[in-house]
Scaffold this active site. Structure first.
Site, short mmCIF file in Angstrom:
data_model
loop_
_atom_site.label_atom_id
_atom_site.label_comp_id
_atom_site.label_asym_id
_atom_site.label_seq_id
_atom_site.Cartn_x
_atom_site.Cartn_y
_atom_site.Cartn_z
N GLY A 111 30.24 -5.51 147.53
CA GLY A 111 29.40 -4.69 146.65
C GLY A 111 28.45 -3.77 147.42
N GLU A 114 30.51 -0.86 148.31
CA GLU A 114 30.74 -0.14 147.04
C GLU A 114 29.49 0.65 146.62
OE1 GLU A 114 32.08 -3.90 145.30
OE2 GLU A 114 33.95 -2.92 144.72
#
Ligand code: CAA
Length: 260
Positions: A111, A114
């Protein structure tokens, strides 16, 4: 607004969003994702801010991924909602008209990678590390990684990183185009702020329309993309900034843009 898991600071026309859970290397639980989205919306609506910088607290980690302790016992339904919350936060940052820069100061895994990828571009410190380690945890990336990584570094390199869960250093990230520049850790924020100030010194409507054209155009065919560009180019001629920018050039002086 007040936040528990992030800090939102302002310096001139720059907003700095700092993910602030250093004990968990700034890992993202659901509350943190909701706060990131709320802060990005605050920045988009703030007439005094032109550029958003995102970074992590401390010098070890940007964001070490989605919070594994939080995810451990999620059901399929809860996992789907968690993914959707992360996607919505990151998609908002990607699609907001104000530009964003990720200042990557250490681990940008899962994440975290991301989050860095939903920003318009990434500047890394020498100690930055990137990767999508999700398959090693028995899951796929869930906050846009399977989609943005191939778009940024190309499908072959993206698939290698996605399937192997390999973590790469800053030089490899630079080589494959995941980051634009590597700087010494102590110079990271100054370098990124300097780039942000350079962006903020230009006509802001033009900066935002450039972002919209680049983003929207990338999602459509070339003819439609050219129409999007032409429409936004034309719209610039309705602004004071266009009059000021061109008059200043012809009068051989620096423009004073008002963002109007
Ligand atoms: N979630 C929750 N806690 C995390 C975390 C994460 N993603 N990453 C690190 N932490 C916690 C550790 O559990 C540890 O906590 P304690 O001190 O309470 O034990 C603390 O942060 C420090 O971490 P380490 O002791 O592991 O530090 P290290 O220097 O030895 O290793 C690291 C650093 C290589 C980043 C390692 O922590 C690591 O591999 N973290 C997980 C990275 C990862 O797999 N990220 C992907 C998550 S899945 C995801 O993101 C899904 C998605 O796309 C939505």
């Amino acid at each position: 607004m007040t936040y528990q898991n992030i800090l939102l600071e302002k310096e001139g026309r720059i907003a700095i969003l700092i993910i602030n859970r250093p004990k968990a290397l700034n890992a993202l639980n659901q509350d943190t994702l909701l706060e990131i989205k709320a802060a990005a919306m605050e920045v988009e609506a703030d007439p005094e801010v032109d550029v958003l910088i995102i970074t992590g607290a401390g010098d070890k980690s940007f964001v070490a991924g989605a919070d594994i302790a939080y995810m451990q016992n999620l059901t399929a339904v809860e996992g789907r909602i968690f993914g959707a919350v992360g996607q919505a936060a990151f998609r908002f940052i990607e699609a907001m008209e104000k530009p964003s820069i990720a200042a990557v100061n250490g681990f940008a895994l899962g994440g975290g990678c991301e989050l860095a990828m939903c920003c318009d571009f990434r500047i890394a410190s020498v100690n930055a590390r990137f990767g999508q380690p999700e398959v090693g945890l028995g899951i796929t990336p869930g906050f846009g990684g399977t989609q943005r990584l191939p778009r940024i570094v190309g499908p072959g390199m993206a698939k290698q990183l996605l399937y192997t869960a390999e973590v790469i250093d800053a030089s490899e990230a630079l080589r494959i185009g995941l980051v634009n520049k590597i700087v010494a850790s102590e110079d990271l924020m100054d370098t990124v702020k300097k780039i942000a100030r350079k962006i903020a010194s230009n006509g802001q409507i033009a900066v935002r329309y450039s972002k919209v054209a680049a983003n929207e155009g990338a999602q459509t065919d070339i003819d439609r993309a050219m129409t999007i560009e032409a429409d936004l180019f034309g719209l610039c001629f309705s602004t004071n900034d266009q009059k000021e920018g061109m008059t200043a050039f012809l009068e051989k002086r620096k423009p004073t843009f008002t963002g109007k």
